[in-house]
Design a protein around this motif. Structure first.
Motif, PDB file in Angstrom:
ATOM      1  N   ASN A  53     -40.404  -5.219 -46.225  1.00  0.00           N
ATOM      2  CA  ASN A  53     -41.072  -4.602 -45.288  1.00  0.00           C
ATOM      3  C   ASN A  53     -42.415  -4.289 -45.261  1.00  0.00           C
ATOM      4  O   ASN A  53     -43.389  -4.716 -44.367  1.00  0.00           O
ATOM      5  CB  ASN A  53     -40.544  -3.209 -44.687  1.00  0.00           C
ATOM      6  N   ALA A  56     -34.362   0.442 -53.402  1.00  0.00           N
ATOM      7  CA  ALA A  56     -35.602   0.543 -53.169  1.00  0.00           C
ATOM      8  C   ALA A  56     -36.380  -0.847 -52.909  1.00  0.00           C
ATOM      9  O   ALA A  56     -37.537  -1.015 -52.160  1.00  0.00           O
ATOM     10  CB  ALA A  56     -36.466   1.180 -54.133  1.00  0.00           C
ATOM     11  N   ALA A  58     -35.810   4.938 -45.532  1.00  0.00           N
ATOM     12  CA  ALA A  58     -36.961   4.809 -45.676  1.00  0.00           C
ATOM     13  C   ALA A  58     -37.255   3.106 -45.368  1.00  0.00           C
ATOM     14  O   ALA A  58     -38.359   2.831 -44.835  1.00  0.00           O
ATOM     15  CB  ALA A  58     -37.719   4.934 -47.045  1.00  0.00           C
ATOM     16  N   SER A  59     -36.755   2.381 -46.040  1.00  0.00           N
ATOM     17  CA  SER A  59     -36.710   0.844 -45.794  1.00  0.00           C
ATOM     18  C   SER A  59     -36.635   0.399 -44.218  1.00  0.00           C
ATOM     19  O   SER A  59     -37.214  -0.436 -43.744  1.00  0.00           O
ATOM     20  CB  SER A  59     -35.849   0.129 -46.725  1.00  0.00           C
ATOM     21  N   ILE A  80     -37.717  -2.119 -49.456  1.00  0.00           N
ATOM     22  CA  ILE A  80     -39.125  -1.625 -49.217  1.00  0.00           C
ATOM     23  C   ILE A  80     -40.152  -2.724 -49.278  1.00  0.00           C
ATOM     24  O   ILE A  80     -41.042  -2.722 -48.338  1.00  0.00           O
ATOM     25  CB  ILE A  80     -39.209  -0.429 -49.855  1.00  0.00           C
ATOM     26  N   LEU A 111     -39.411   1.685 -42.146  1.00  0.00           N
ATOM     27  CA  LEU A 111     -40.416   0.664 -42.279  1.00  0.00           C
ATOM     28  C   LEU A 111     -40.410  -0.676 -41.447  1.00  0.00           C
ATOM     29  O   LEU A 111     -41.327  -1.220 -40.870  1.00  0.00           O
ATOM     30  CB  LEU A 111     -40.715   0.368 -43.759  1.00  0.00           C
TER      31      LEU A 111
END
Length: 520
Positions: free
Chosen positions: A172, A166, A16-17, A169, A20
């Motif tokens: 970003n 996390a 996810a990071s 994240i 992004l």
């Protein structure tokens, strides 16, 4: 399966990071392009990235986590409170060092920027002064992210892997907000706002880790500096590991400085964008595996479970090959379409896309070795041997320097990435043979059988993508939705072909599928 589950937790958030991050880089390419402004920001951003890799994903974690686990796992002691006390003592020494380092770097921003950029051919220009100013803005991030790494190490040791995974994240998201809300027609203004966003994100990540620690029953107190045997042992382990991780980062600094000094404006950006794409599987697989393997193997060795530790490392290597080989082949074969879809609009033209794809192909040759370093080094760190990886990293750095000097002129922007790939492969070979020689790693029958079959399946997938990517080319220059859908189809097709090829080749069997279904 437990290893795969932990990797999925860390890797999912890391993915996810990185996604992004690609959104951020796409916006950056659109609003800033490939030129002096982008090169100046990326030079200033190199130092924070270097420290994140050095501390959060490297030296400090590799030394701190085994010692913290030993304190917590000591059945004759108080357990977790002893680990937290050790962490407070480590912080009492680390914090003053970080504050002093920040002040010194702010004062020495001019020579630091010169070292990172080669002066952009002329240190007397306003352009170089602008790059120095951006470096000064990003320097506070270094101290913030170092404290984040200590808190993240505590949570990783408690099997709360997702919290630390996390944190990037927030970096970003902060930079995306800065690009969308504070971009300007002048690329220099946008680049300056990005530099401010870097330091703001460091503060946000620290607040996140402090909150998460307290939510998990860990409340850290600030103490006066304590210089006891545990702190001395920690520093004794950290310094060699920092030198080793620093050698890897110096490889990147050398590549960046040579590109900024010898090549045309924009070359640093091509290499950076290619590295960002290359970092997507590296972050998802390599950092995730390294994060999970180190505390797992250190706990097993601490309990005297040598066979279990060997099994864990074999399965880690198997997982790395399963996921890395197809990623490397896909980035080499489809680098052009991927770069076009993500970056090819606005100020980033077709020539910039082509050069980014060339640099990506050179980087991706070494993708398996970048990840295998993350898999093999826990075998040393878990045994509190930080010196051997350092020695090999230094040799790797020398190989990288020689490779850069030989390749950068004839291959231009492809030279530094290819030199990095060669140096990493040399590093993996040395780490592997040393573990085998010491009897700390033996390839088991399952890995010996599956590794060549996985390679064959990846080649089959690459051949299918090579013939099929032409069908996607017309759709790579449309709207965001069209580009995203095209990439999704390309990735899905590659995954489907690879999955079928693993079954046909016997790398992945029906029994494995049944086991997955039963465990789920």
């Amino acid at each position: 399966m437990n290893l795969a589950k932990a990797l999925a937790s860390v890797g999912g958030l890391t993915l996810a990071s990185r996604v992004l991050g690609l959104v951020r880089d796409s916006l950056f390419a659109r609003f800033v392009g490939a030129g002096f402004a982008s090169d100046a920001f990326l030079i200033a951003f190199r130092l924070p990235n270097m420290f994140r890799a050095l501390f959060a994903e490297g030296a400090f974690a590799s030394a701190f986590i085994p010692m913290f686990n030993k304190k917590v796992g000591d059945t004759s002691g108080p357990g977790l409170p002893a680990g937290i006390l050790f962490a407070e003592q480590a912080l009492s020494v680390l914090l003053p060092i970080l504050i002093a380092m920040t002040v010194v770097l702010e004062v020495l921003a001019w020579p630091v920027t010169l070292m990172l950029s080669g002066g952009f051919n002329d240190v007397t220009t306003d352009q170089f002064a602008f790059a120095v100013s951006l470096s000064r803005i990003t320097i506070p991030y270094l101290a913030l992210i170092s404290v984040v790494s200590l808190l993240g190490g505590i949570l990783n040791s408690m099997n709360k892997f997702w919290v630390n995974a996390a944190a990037p994240i927030l970096l970003n998201l902060t930079l995306i907000v800065a690009l969308l809300g504070f971009h300007a027609d002048d690329p220099l203004v946008t680049a300056r706002n990005q530099a401010i966003g870097v330091s703001v994100s460091g503060a946000l990540q620290l607040l996140w880790l402090v909150w998460a620690c307290r939510a998990n029953g860990v409340s850290m107190r600030l103490r006066m500096p304590v210089w006891n045997a545990d702190v001395k042992q920690l520093l004794k382990l950290v310094l060699p590991a920092a030198a080793g991780a620093g050698a890897v980062q110096i490889n990147l600094v050398i590549s960046t400085a040579l590109a900024a000094y010898l090549l045309a404006h924009g070359s640093v950006t091509y290499i950076y964008m290619a590295d960002r794409l290359n970092q997507l599987p590296l972050g998802l697989i390599g950092i995730g595996l390294g994060t999970v393997l180190l505390p797992t193997i250190s706990r097993q060795l601490g309990a005297g479970q040598e066979a279990a530790a060997m099994e864990t490392q074999n399965r880690g290597l198997e997982l790395a090959l399963l996921l890395t080989l197809p990623a490397a082949v896909a980035l080499i074969v489809c680098g052009g379409p991927i770069a076009a879809a993500l970056f090819g609009y606005g100020k980033f033209d077709a020539n910039d896309v082509a050069r980014t794809a060339e640099a990506l192909a050179a980087f991706s040759i070494g993708l398996p070795s970048y990840i295998l370093v993350k898999v093999l080094t826990p075998g040393f760190y878990a045994r509190q041997d930080t010196r051997t990886p350092v020695r090999y990293a230094m040799i790797s750095m020398a190989v990288n320097l020689v490779g850069n000097l030989i390749l950068i002129v004839p291959l231009q922007h492809m030279g530094p990435p290819l030199a990095t790939a060669i140096a990493s492969t040399v590093n993996v070979a040395m780490l592997y043979w040393t573990l085998v020689k010491r009897g700390h790693f033996v390839v088991d029958a399952r890995l010996r059988r599956r590794a060549p079959r996985l390679a064959l399946a990846a080649v089959a997938m690459g051949a299918a993508l090579w013939f099929g990517q032409g069908l996607m080319t017309p759709y790579l220059h449309g709207t965001w939705a069209v580009r995203g859908l095209t990439l999704a189809v390309l990735v899905s097709a590659g995954c489907l072909v690879y999955g079928l090829a693993t079954l046909v080749s016997g790398a992945f069997t029906r029994d494995d599928l049944k086991l997955l279904r039963r465990r789920r």
